[in-house]
Design a protein around this motif. Structure first.
Motif, PDB file in Angstrom:
ATOM      1  N   TYR A 172       0.814  -1.216   0.000  1.00  0.00           N
ATOM      2  CA  TYR A 172       0.000   0.000   0.000  1.00  0.00           C
ATOM      3  C   TYR A 172       0.852   1.273   0.000  1.00  0.00           C
ATOM      4  O   TYR A 172       0.388   2.347  -0.402  1.00  0.00           O
ATOM      5  CB  TYR A 172      -0.928   0.012   1.223  1.00  0.00           C
ATOM      6  N   ASP A 173       2.104   1.156   0.437  1.00  0.00           N
ATOM      7  CA  ASP A 173       2.971   2.337   0.518  1.00  0.00           C
ATOM      8  C   ASP A 173       3.394   2.859  -0.852  1.00  0.00           C
ATOM      9  O   ASP A 173       3.959   3.954  -0.946  1.00  0.00           O
ATOM     10  CB  ASP A 173       4.207   2.017   1.362  1.00  0.00           C
ATOM     11  N   MET A 186       2.958   9.015 -16.974  1.00  0.00           N
ATOM     12  CA  MET A 186       3.755   7.800 -17.035  1.00  0.00           C
ATOM     13  C   MET A 186       2.843   6.578 -16.938  1.00  0.00           C
ATOM     14  O   MET A 186       1.800   6.622 -16.283  1.00  0.00           O
ATOM     15  CB  MET A 186       4.790   7.785 -15.907  1.00  0.00           C
ATOM     16  N   VAL A 187       3.225   5.490 -17.596  1.00  0.00           N
ATOM     17  CA  VAL A 187       2.496   4.233 -17.500  1.00  0.00           C
ATOM     18  C   VAL A 187       3.004   3.495 -16.271  1.00  0.00           C
ATOM     19  O   VAL A 187       4.197   3.202 -16.163  1.00  0.00           O
ATOM     20  CB  VAL A 187       2.670   3.374 -18.764  1.00  0.00           C
ATOM     21  N   THR A 188       2.095   3.205 -15.343  1.00  0.00           N
ATOM     22  CA  THR A 188       2.475   2.598 -14.071  1.00  0.00           C
ATOM     23  C   THR A 188       2.118   1.115 -14.061  1.00  0.00           C
ATOM     24  O   THR A 188       1.039   0.713 -14.488  1.00  0.00           O
ATOM     25  CB  THR A 188       1.768   3.308 -12.904  1.00  0.00           C
ATOM     26  N   THR A 189       3.032   0.307 -13.569  1.00  0.00           N
ATOM     27  CA  THR A 189       2.871  -1.143 -13.573  1.00  0.00           C
ATOM     28  C   THR A 189       3.182  -1.692 -12.183  1.00  0.00           C
ATOM     29  O   THR A 189       4.056  -1.162 -11.484  1.00  0.00           O
ATOM     30  CB  THR A 189       3.812  -1.789 -14.604  1.00  0.00           C
ATOM     31  N   VAL A 190       2.468  -2.752 -11.807  1.00  0.00           N
ATOM     32  CA  VAL A 190       2.660  -3.322 -10.471  1.00  0.00           C
ATOM     33  C   VAL A 190       2.780  -4.836 -10.574  1.00  0.00           C
ATOM     34  O   VAL A 190       1.932  -5.498 -11.192  1.00  0.00           O
ATOM     35  CB  VAL A 190       1.502  -2.952  -9.522  1.00  0.00           C
ATOM     36  N   HIS A 191       3.822  -5.376  -9.971  1.00  0.00           N
ATOM     37  CA  HIS A 191       3.975  -6.819  -9.816  1.00  0.00           C
ATOM     38  C   HIS A 191       2.724  -7.368  -9.141  1.00  0.00           C
ATOM     39  O   HIS A 191       2.216  -6.801  -8.180  1.00  0.00           O
ATOM     40  CB  HIS A 191       5.205  -7.103  -8.947  1.00  0.00           C
ATOM     41  N   THR A 192       2.217  -8.497  -9.653  1.00  0.00           N
ATOM     42  CA  THR A 192       1.023  -9.115  -9.080  1.00  0.00           C
ATOM     43  C   THR A 192       1.286 -10.597  -8.858  1.00  0.00           C
ATOM     44  O   THR A 192       1.842 -11.273  -9.726  1.00  0.00           O
ATOM     45  CB  THR A 192      -0.189  -8.934 -10.008  1.00  0.00           C
ATOM     46  N   GLY A 193       0.867 -11.097  -7.703  1.00  0.00           N
ATOM     47  CA  GLY A 193       1.057 -12.502  -7.378  1.00  0.00           C
ATOM     48  C   GLY A 193       2.042 -12.679  -6.249  1.00  0.00           C
ATOM     49  O   GLY A 193       2.370 -11.738  -5.515  1.00  0.00           O
ATOM     50  N   GLY A 194       2.534 -13.900  -6.101  1.00  0.00           N
ATOM     51  CA  GLY A 194       3.478 -14.208  -5.036  1.00  0.00           C
ATOM     52  C   GLY A 194       4.822 -13.550  -5.239  1.00  0.00           C
ATOM     53  O   GLY A 194       5.120 -12.991  -6.295  1.00  0.00           O
ATOM     54  N   SER A 195       5.649 -13.601  -4.218  1.00  0.00           N
ATOM     55  CA  SER A 195       6.997 -13.038  -4.273  1.00  0.00           C
ATOM     56  C   SER A 195       7.830 -13.782  -5.312  1.00  0.00           C
ATOM     57  O   SER A 195       7.808 -15.003  -5.379  1.00  0.00           O
ATOM     58  CB  SER A 195       7.656 -13.158  -2.895  1.00  0.00           C
ATOM     59  N   SER A 196       8.559 -13.027  -6.128  1.00  0.00           N
ATOM     60  CA  SER A 196       9.379 -13.664  -7.159  1.00  0.00           C
ATOM     61  C   SER A 196      10.867 -13.548  -6.901  1.00  0.00           C
ATOM     62  O   SER A 196      11.657 -14.288  -7.472  1.00  0.00           O
ATOM     63  CB  SER A 196       9.057 -13.069  -8.535  1.00  0.00           C
ATOM     64  N   ILE A 197      11.286 -12.610  -6.060  1.00  0.00           N
ATOM     65  CA  ILE A 197      12.695 -12.493  -5.696  1.00  0.00           C
ATOM     66  C   ILE A 197      12.792 -12.245  -4.195  1.00  0.00           C
ATOM     67  O   ILE A 197      11.850 -11.728  -3.584  1.00  0.00           O
ATOM     68  CB  ILE A 197      13.426 -11.368  -6.463  1.00  0.00           C
ATOM     69  N   PRO A 198      13.908 -12.619  -3.555  1.00  0.00           N
ATOM     70  CA  PRO A 198      14.057 -12.392  -2.116  1.00  0.00           C
ATOM     71  C   PRO A 198      13.888 -10.917  -1.770  1.00  0.00           C
ATOM     72  O   PRO A 198      14.383 -10.033  -2.467  1.00  0.00           O
ATOM     73  CB  PRO A 198      15.483 -12.863  -1.838  1.00  0.00           C
ATOM     74  N   GLY A 199      13.138 -10.661  -0.719  1.00  0.00           N
ATOM     75  CA  GLY A 199      12.945  -9.295  -0.265  1.00  0.00           C
ATOM     76  C   GLY A 199      11.674  -8.654  -0.756  1.00  0.00           C
ATOM     77  O   GLY A 199      11.250  -7.613  -0.237  1.00  0.00           O
ATOM     78  N   SER A 200      11.040  -9.230  -1.793  1.00  0.00           N
ATOM     79  CA  SER A 200       9.777  -8.681  -2.279  1.00  0.00           C
ATOM     80  C   SER A 200       8.630  -9.405  -1.595  1.00  0.00           C
ATOM     81  O   SER A 200       8.807 -10.443  -0.965  1.00  0.00           O
ATOM     82  CB  SER A 200       9.675  -8.819  -3.803  1.00  0.00           C
ATOM     83  N   SER A 201       7.431  -8.856  -1.722  1.00  0.00           N
ATOM     84  CA  SER A 201       6.274  -9.445  -1.054  1.00  0.00           C
ATOM     85  C   SER A 201       5.184  -9.751  -2.073  1.00  0.00           C
ATOM     86  O   SER A 201       5.186  -9.222  -3.184  1.00  0.00           O
ATOM     87  CB  SER A 201       5.740  -8.480   0.006  1.00  0.00           C
ATOM     88  N   ILE A 208      -3.834  -4.153  -5.632  1.00  0.00           N
ATOM     89  CA  ILE A 208      -4.007  -3.531  -6.954  1.00  0.00           C
ATOM     90  C   ILE A 208      -5.188  -2.577  -6.944  1.00  0.00           C
ATOM     91  O   ILE A 208      -5.116  -1.460  -7.492  1.00  0.00           O
ATOM     92  CB  ILE A 208      -4.201  -4.616  -8.032  1.00  0.00           C
ATOM     93  N   LEU A 209      -6.296  -2.966  -6.319  1.00  0.00           N
ATOM     94  CA  LEU A 209      -7.465  -2.088  -6.269  1.00  0.00           C
ATOM     95  C   LEU A 209      -7.154  -0.793  -5.530  1.00  0.00           C
ATOM     96  O   LEU A 209      -7.634   0.284  -5.909  1.00  0.00           O
ATOM     97  CB  LEU A 209      -8.628  -2.822  -5.597  1.00  0.00           C
ATOM     98  N   ALA A 210      -6.355  -0.863  -4.487  1.00  0.00           N
ATOM     99  CA  ALA A 210      -6.000   0.341  -3.732  1.00  0.00           C
ATOM    100  C   ALA A 210      -4.996   1.210  -4.483  1.00  0.00           C
ATOM    101  O   ALA A 210      -5.078   2.441  -4.446  1.00  0.00           O
ATOM    102  CB  ALA A 210      -5.434  -0.049  -2.367  1.00  0.00           C
ATOM    103  N   LEU A 211      -4.058   0.572  -5.182  1.00  0.00           N
ATOM    104  CA  LEU A 211      -2.989   1.317  -5.864  1.00  0.00           C
ATOM    105  C   LEU A 211      -3.450   1.918  -7.182  1.00  0.00           C
ATOM    106  O   LEU A 211      -2.941   2.949  -7.617  1.00  0.00           O
ATOM    107  CB  LEU A 211      -1.789   0.398  -6.098  1.00  0.00           C
ATOM    108  N   ASP A 212      -4.362   1.241  -7.879  1.00  0.00           N
ATOM    109  CA  ASP A 212      -4.917   1.700  -9.157  1.00  0.00           C
ATOM    110  C   ASP A 212      -3.834   2.044 -10.188  1.00  0.00           C
ATOM    111  O   ASP A 212      -3.780   3.162 -10.706  1.00  0.00           O
ATOM    112  CB  ASP A 212      -5.820   2.914  -8.936  1.00  0.00           C
ATOM    113  N   PRO A 213      -2.960   1.082 -10.519  1.00  0.00           N
ATOM    114  CA  PRO A 213      -1.961   1.335 -11.567  1.00  0.00           C
ATOM    115  C   PRO A 213      -2.606   1.230 -12.952  1.00  0.00           C
ATOM    116  O   PRO A 213      -3.791   0.891 -13.082  1.00  0.00           O
ATOM    117  CB  PRO A 213      -0.964   0.207 -11.353  1.00  0.00           C
TER     118      PRO A 213
END
Length: 398
Positions: A172-173, A186-201, A208-213
């Motif tokens: 949410y941050d 700018m075109v904004t994009t957000v990773h969706t789904g499980g963590s794909s690399i260490p340190g990400s969530s 996604i609904l809150a961020l509205d990219p």
């Protein structure tokens, strides 16, 4: 260069609402398509190169909207040189970066991520590997970036912003920074789904609904999909573009294609690969997802092609992706593969087969004609019928 493709059986437009164009000829000049349908003998006589498609099918060049660009035609994840040039042999004429997150030792401070985005953007502005157009340079959103930083990035030409790999306590941050980027076009994009690399969530539908990219990246999982209850929510409660990727979850890819059609939201459905990653290098990734959707989900193959071309172009504001005068002259000629059970490319894709890539033209310039090194040869002999250019357009055989 002025180039024509003649003797086409079918012209796929990239627009799912009007998926086919009448006629059998495409003319390109100065890097743009100038005519789709017919051309008289005089117009063809002025062409530098005329390609005889021998009854094959023309589609807009495929746009892969999720490619892990670094610097040069090199992927450190797979330690391979030349993957972008190889993707052109799968019919991909445009790649859009998913941010330069795989650059070894990538910086994570505000000045560093800004410098990374600008350097990547500029390194591809004058270079086209294999003829491919590469849109590189996506700012990776990290704590400490200010609204003024987005003004600075915009002034330098950066037009992509990526959330999902920054060191924020919760997804949410990202919300203020996504709003700053969108306010600057700018075109904004957000990773969706499980963590794909260490340190990400993990990032799920509620985030996604809150961020509205603008785009939910690999909404089918990159590679791990979010919980099922999130898919109807994103379709019905948002206007976010929903990108499915070859390297994600196939079951949710097929299901989502059904959901967007039922909701009359197909414009939001995008095809990409999410490669190179741990899933590997996939020159035919776009083709595989098209044929999976056509053969397993019952999606009309021309609609699947539109999701890989025109839909991507609309969402990202590109001048390619459509077979129409004034659009970028990125054209791919495809055919049924020799030895298969179908006699044309569209039937083959609907049957679950990849198509033979028989010619790729980018910016109006033939990159190869006759046979891709990454597909079987087609059943028709696509050839250069006439050329004023001293160049061999054939590709190296595999």
């Amino acid at each position: 260069m002025k180039t024509a493709v003649t003797n086409l059986k079918t012209i796929v437009t990239g627009d799912w609402r009007q998926p086919f164009a009448n006629g059998d000829t495409i003319v390109m000049d100065g890097g743009k398509i100038t005519a789709v349908g017919t051309a008289d003998a005089k117009a063809l006589e002025t062409c530098d190169v005329v390609i005889d498609a021998a009854g094959a099918v023309a589609i807009p060049g495929l746009i892969d909207s999720h490619v892990h660009i670094t610097f040069g035609d090199y992927t450190p994840r797979q330690k391979t040189v030349g993957f972008l040039e190889s993707y052109t042999h799968g019919g991909v004429t445009t790649s859009i970066t998913a941010s330069e997150v795989h650059v070894p030792g990538r910086p994570k401070d505000p000045e560093g991520v800004k410098a990374l985005a600008v350097a990547a953007l500029k390194s591809f502005q004058g270079w086209r590997p294999g003829g491919m157009r590469v849109h590189a340079g996506s700012i990776i959103l990290e704590p400490g970036l200010t609204e003024a930083d987005f003004d600075d990035l915009k002034s330098k030409g950066v037009w992509l912003a990526k959330a999902g790999f920054g060191a924020f306590p919760t997804p949410y941050d990202y919300k203020p920074m996504i709003a700053w980027a969108k306010a600057r076009g700018m075109v904004t994009t957000v990773h969706t789904g499980g963590s794909s690399i260490p340190g990400s969530s993990g990032i799920w539908s509620e985030h996604i609904l809150a961020l509205d990219p603008d785009v939910s990246f690999h909404v089918n999982g990159g590679p791990i999909a979010m919980p099922d209850e999130g898919f109807p929510r994103l379709v019905n409660e948002s206007k976010v573009a929903l990108q499915v990727c070859t390297a994600g979850n196939l079951r949710t890819t097929l299901w989502l294609s059904k959901l967007v059609r039922e909701a009359d939201q197909f414009d939001r459905f995008l095809i990409a690969t999410d490669t190179p990653t741990g899933s590997g290098i996939m020159p035919l990734g776009m083709m595989y997802t098209i044929t999976h959707l056509a053969s397993l989900a019952g999606l009309p193959v021309e609609w699947a092609i539109a999701a890989a071309t025109g839909n991507n172009a609309r969402v990202y504001g590109l001048n390619s992706g459509f077979m129409a005068p004034g659009k970028d002259a990125d054209v791919v000629v495809i055919d049924a593969c020799s030895g298969g059970s179908k006699d044309d490319a569209l039937s083959a894709l609907a049957n679950g087969d990849v198509a033979a890539v028989s010619a790729v033209i980018t910016d109006g310039v033939p990159r190869f004609v006759g046979r891709s090194r990454n597909t079987p040869e087609g059943i028709r002999r696509v050839r250069v019928a006439r050329s004023n250019v001293i160049q061999d357009f054939s590709a190296a055989a595999h």
